[in-house]
Design an enzyme around this catalytic site. Sequence first.
Site, mmCIF file in Angstrom:
data_model
loop_
_atom_site.group_PDB
_atom_site.id
_atom_site.type_symbol
_atom_site.label_atom_id
_atom_site.label_comp_id
_atom_site.label_asym_id
_atom_site.label_seq_id
_atom_site.Cartn_x
_atom_site.Cartn_y
_atom_site.Cartn_z
ATOM 1 N N LYS A 129 9.874 0.031 2.495
ATOM 2 C CA LYS A 129 9.243 1.302 2.140
ATOM 3 C C LYS A 129 10.163 2.070 1.215
ATOM 4 O O LYS A 129 11.298 2.387 1.550
ATOM 5 C CB LYS A 129 8.946 2.113 3.398
ATOM 6 C CG LYS A 129 8.363 3.475 3.081
ATOM 7 C CD LYS A 129 7.797 4.159 4.304
ATOM 8 C CE LYS A 129 6.434 3.597 4.655
ATOM 9 N NZ LYS A 129 5.783 4.332 5.741
ATOM 10 N N ASP A 146 1.769 11.808 13.775
ATOM 11 C CA ASP A 146 0.716 11.304 12.883
ATOM 12 C C ASP A 146 0.156 9.982 13.404
ATOM 13 O O ASP A 146 0.065 9.000 12.674
ATOM 14 C CB ASP A 146 1.270 11.170 11.458
ATOM 15 C CG ASP A 146 0.154 11.097 10.410
ATOM 16 O OD1 ASP A 146 -1.012 11.396 10.749
ATOM 17 O OD2 ASP A 146 0.449 10.723 9.263
ATOM 18 N N VAL A 178 4.860 0.938 0.157
ATOM 19 C CA VAL A 178 5.356 -0.198 0.934
ATOM 20 C C VAL A 178 5.176 -1.504 0.158
ATOM 21 O O VAL A 178 4.116 -1.761 -0.415
ATOM 22 C CB VAL A 178 4.616 -0.311 2.288
ATOM 23 C CG1 VAL A 178 5.262 -1.371 3.169
ATOM 24 C CG2 VAL A 178 4.589 1.030 3.009
ATOM 25 N N GLY A 203 0.813 -1.210 0.000
ATOM 26 C CA GLY A 203 0.000 0.000 0.000
ATOM 27 C C GLY A 203 0.842 1.254 0.000
ATOM 28 O O GLY A 203 2.068 1.192 0.008
ATOM 29 N N GLU A 204 0.143 2.371 -0.034
ATOM 30 C CA GLU A 204 0.810 3.670 0.020
ATOM 31 C C GLU A 204 0.720 4.189 1.452
ATOM 32 O O GLU A 204 -0.365 4.282 2.003
ATOM 33 C CB GLU A 204 0.096 4.691 -0.867
ATOM 34 C CG GLU A 204 0.044 4.360 -2.343
ATOM 35 C CD GLU A 204 1.369 4.586 -3.057
ATOM 36 O OE1 GLU A 204 2.239 5.283 -2.480
ATOM 37 O OE2 GLU A 204 1.532 4.059 -4.167
ATOM 38 N N GLY A 205 1.853 4.489 2.028
ATOM 39 C CA GLY A 205 1.809 5.085 3.357
ATOM 40 C C GLY A 205 2.214 6.539 3.258
ATOM 41 O O GLY A 205 2.520 7.018 2.171
ATOM 42 N N GLY A 206 2.214 7.234 4.401
ATOM 43 C CA GLY A 206 2.808 8.561 4.382
ATOM 44 C C GLY A 206 4.260 8.328 4.000
ATOM 45 O O GLY A 206 4.805 7.295 4.325
ATOM 46 N N PHE A 207 4.880 9.179 3.286
ATOM 47 C CA PHE A 207 6.313 9.092 2.953
ATOM 48 C C PHE A 207 6.687 8.093 1.870
ATOM 49 O O PHE A 207 7.819 8.085 1.417
ATOM 50 C CB PHE A 207 7.180 8.782 4.191
ATOM 51 C CG PHE A 207 6.939 9.706 5.331
ATOM 52 C CD1 PHE A 207 7.496 10.973 5.342
ATOM 53 C CD2 PHE A 207 6.129 9.317 6.379
ATOM 54 C CE1 PHE A 207 7.263 11.840 6.398
ATOM 55 C CE2 PHE A 207 5.884 10.187 7.443
ATOM 56 C CZ PHE A 207 6.454 11.437 7.446
ATOM 57 N N GLY A 208 5.788 7.211 1.449
ATOM 58 C CA GLY A 208 6.189 6.333 0.355
ATOM 59 C C GLY A 208 5.374 5.057 0.215
ATOM 60 O O GLY A 208 4.417 4.826 0.942
HETATM 61 O O1 ACK Z 1 -3.514 -1.826 6.220
HETATM 62 P P1 ACK Z 1 -2.297 -2.066 5.413
HETATM 63 O O2 ACK Z 1 -2.175 -3.297 4.614
HETATM 64 O O3 ACK Z 1 -1.012 -1.946 6.355
HETATM 65 O O4 ACK Z 1 -1.989 -0.807 4.515
HETATM 66 C C1 ACK Z 1 -0.872 -0.104 4.904
HETATM 67 C C2 ACK Z 1 0.082 0.111 3.752
HETATM 68 O O5 ACK Z 1 1.180 -0.773 3.917
HETATM 69 C C3 ACK Z 1 0.635 1.526 3.694
HETATM 70 O O6 ACK Z 1 1.216 1.897 4.891
HETATM 71 C C4 ACK Z 1 0.970 -1.592 5.028
HETATM 72 N N1 ACK Z 1 2.217 -1.698 5.783
HETATM 73 C C5 ACK Z 1 3.044 -0.685 6.143
HETATM 74 N N2 ACK Z 1 4.081 -1.150 6.826
HETATM 75 C C6 ACK Z 1 3.921 -2.504 6.913
HETATM 76 C C7 ACK Z 1 4.668 -3.554 7.533
HETATM 77 N N3 ACK Z 1 5.786 -3.296 8.217
HETATM 78 N N4 ACK Z 1 4.196 -4.814 7.424
HETATM 79 C C8 ACK Z 1 3.047 -5.059 6.771
HETATM 80 N N5 ACK Z 1 2.303 -4.114 6.166
HETATM 81 C C9 ACK Z 1 2.734 -2.852 6.248
HETATM 82 C C10 ACK Z 1 -0.107 -0.962 5.870
#
Ligand code: ACK
Length: 304
Positions: free
Chosen positions: A53, A151, A39, A32-37
Site C-alpha cells: 500500500k 471503518d 494497493v 485498487g484504491e483503498g482508504g489511505f492509498g
Molecule cells: O476487492 P479488492 O480487490 O480487494 O479491492 C481492494 C483494493 O485492494 C483496495 O483496497 C485490494 N486489497 C487491499 N489489500 C489487499 C491485500 N492485502 N491483498 C489483496 N488485495 C488487497 C482490495
Amino acid sequence: KELQGLDLQTGFFKYRQIKAATNNFDAANKLGEGGFGTVYKGILLDGSIIAVKKLSSRSKQGNREFVTEIGMISALQHPNLVRLYGCCIEGNQLFLVYEYMENNSLSRALFGSGEHRLTLDWPMRQNICVGIARGLAFLHEESTLKIVHRDIKTTNVLLDRDLNPKISDFGLAKLDEEENTHISTRVAGTIGYMAPEYALWGYLTYKADVYSFGVVALEIVAGKNNMKYRPNENYVCLLDWALVLQQRGNLMELVDPKLGSEFNKEEAVRMIKVALLCTNPSPALRPNMSAVVSMLKGQTAVHE
Ligand code: ACK
C-alpha cells in the site's frame, strides 16, 4: 516467515525490493484504491506474494512517529487480521507491506459483478461472519493497543485462499489522528456503516465498530449492500427493512434468495438478530464483540 528484503529486526523493507516486486508500481499490478492509498500486488524474488500500500501523502506527523506506530500495529497478529509485515520509506513516501489475500474483498465476493462475485454458501457466510467478529474482538479486547477500527465495512474485509475473512486497514485511522481524544474532529468512516453517534458528533468508542459490524452481518445474510438496496419506495436501506421485518416477525424474508433452501434457518435468524442488537441506536445497548462471537456461535442466547 522470512521475506526477501525485510529486516526482521526493524520491520523495514528495502525500497529496491518493493519496487522490483511491483515492477516499479506498474499499473498492471494495481489491486485498487483503498482508504489511505493505492494497493499493488508484488512478487518478491523468493516468490512470496505481497500487497503493497502506497500511502497518500500525509500532512504533519513525522516519519519517525509513524514508524513507531507501525511497529506496534505490525506486532498484532490474529488469524482474522490481515498481517502487516512491515513498512518502507523512500524520501517522504511511505509504503506498508501486507500479506496478499487471494480472494479480494468480501464486498466483491458478495456484490461484485459477474466474474468477481463468488458463490458463498451458508457455512462460508457463517464462518466469515464469526471470523470478522473474532478479529474485532481481538482488536478491542485482547490486543495491547485496544484499537477501534472506525471503518468496518465489506470492502475492508479480505478473503484468503480458503475464504477465511481477515480485517484490513486496522490501526490506520489511529495513525491519521492528530489529537488523542474521544471526540474526533476527523471522522474516518463510510456512510451506511457509521454509527449515528460517531457520524453526527464524532463520539468514538469501540461500540462504533460494533454498529458497523452489525451492518456487515446483515449484508452477509442478505447478500445485499445496505445502502444500495431499496426493498420498495418506503424503505431506504437494508437495515430499515430488517427493522420492519423484525416487527412483522418475518426475519426470514431477509435471507439471500441466492441461498435457495440451502441454509440453516436457526443460524440465519440468529445472525440477523445479533446484527440488529449491534445496530442499536444507543451505543450502551450494543453488545461487545466477544459477546457477539458467542451469540453467533449459539453459545449464549440472543436477548432482544
Ligand atoms: O476487492 P479488492 O480487490 O480487494 O479491492 C481492494 C483494493 O485492494 C483496495 O483496497 C485490494 N486489497 C487491499 N489489500 C489487499 C491485500 N492485502 N491483498 C489483496 N488485495 C488487497 C482490495
